[in-house]
Design a protein around this motif. Structure first.
Motif, PDB file in Angstrom:
ATOM      1  N   PRO A  61      32.458  99.766 105.791  1.00  0.00           N
ATOM      2  CA  PRO A  61      32.622 100.142 104.725  1.00  0.00           C
ATOM      3  C   PRO A  61      31.836  99.413 103.541  1.00  0.00           C
TER       4      PRO A  61
ATOM      5  N   CYS B 187      34.974 103.648 101.274  1.00  0.00           N
ATOM      6  CA  CYS B 187      34.607 104.510 102.668  1.00  0.00           C
ATOM      7  C   CYS B 187      33.226 105.013 102.745  1.00  0.00           C
TER       8      CYS B 187
ATOM      9  N   ARG C  79      33.528 108.745 105.210  1.00  0.00           N
ATOM     10  CA  ARG C  79      34.297 109.669 104.827  1.00  0.00           C
ATOM     11  C   ARG C  79      35.252 110.341 105.972  1.00  0.00           C
ATOM     12  N   ARG C  80      35.910 109.604 106.747  1.00  0.00           N
ATOM     13  CA  ARG C  80      36.617 109.683 107.711  1.00  0.00           C
ATOM     14  C   ARG C  80      38.049 109.126 107.327  1.00  0.00           C
ATOM     15  N   SER C  81      38.178 108.467 106.363  1.00  0.00           N
ATOM     16  CA  SER C  81      39.466 107.782 105.840  1.00  0.00           C
ATOM     17  C   SER C  81      40.459 108.800 105.260  1.00  0.00           C
TER      18      SER C  81
ATOM     19  N   TYR D 133      40.527 108.258 101.532  1.00  0.00           N
ATOM     20  CA  TYR D 133      39.195 108.242 100.835  1.00  0.00           C
ATOM     21  C   TYR D 133      39.522 108.279  99.210  1.00  0.00           C
ATOM     22  N   PRO D 134      38.746 107.650  98.275  1.00  0.00           N
ATOM     23  CA  PRO D 134      37.471 106.614  98.780  1.00  0.00           C
ATOM     24  C   PRO D 134      37.755 105.400  99.215  1.00  0.00           C
ATOM     25  N   TRP D 135      38.838 104.969  99.442  1.00  0.00           N
ATOM     26  CA  TRP D 135      39.330 103.665  99.925  1.00  0.00           C
ATOM     27  C   TRP D 135      39.171 103.890 101.776  1.00  0.00           C
ATOM     28  N   CYS D 136      38.384 102.751 102.187  1.00  0.00           N
ATOM     29  CA  CYS D 136      38.161 102.672 103.587  1.00  0.00           C
ATOM     30  C   CYS D 136      39.738 102.242 104.278  1.00  0.00           C
TER      31      CYS D 136
ATOM     32  N   HIS E  90      36.527 104.511 110.699  1.00  0.00           N
ATOM     33  CA  HIS E  90      35.432 104.421 111.434  1.00  0.00           C
ATOM     34  C   HIS E  90      35.251 103.546 112.759  1.00  0.00           C
TER      35      HIS E  90
END
Length: 86
Positions: free
Chosen positions: A23, A50, A53-55, A58-61, A65
């Protein structure tokens, strides 16, 4: 064409740290505006944003990943996946 001078901010600089294969760490609190116009605020002293974009948050990690490996030369999306999501 005249040279453009960089703009100076009066307040303290925000510290952002980009991590390899992870991140982006931003000193908080932060407010993130997404392309759809929605705003998300986080008041923590360091926020992980993040980049993959797999979180699910999202937008927080949320460290999603970590479940994916990268292909040759660090090309995102060309490696194999270690989880069962498709």
């Amino acid at each position: 064409m005249p040279a453009v001078e960089p703009q100076r901010c009066a307040g303290p600089a925000v510290r952002i740290r980009v991590t390899p294969d992870g991140p982006m760490l931003v000193e908080g609190p932060v407010e993130v505006t997404l392309p759809d116009g929605s705003r998300h605020r986080n008041d923590r002293f360091v926020v992980a944003l993040c980049l993959c974009r797999r979180s699910r948050r999202y937008p927080w990690c949320d460290t999603s990943h970590r479940r994916h490996s990268r292909g040759p030369l660090g090309a995102s999306g060309s490696g194999s996946s270690n989880d069962d999501e498709s």
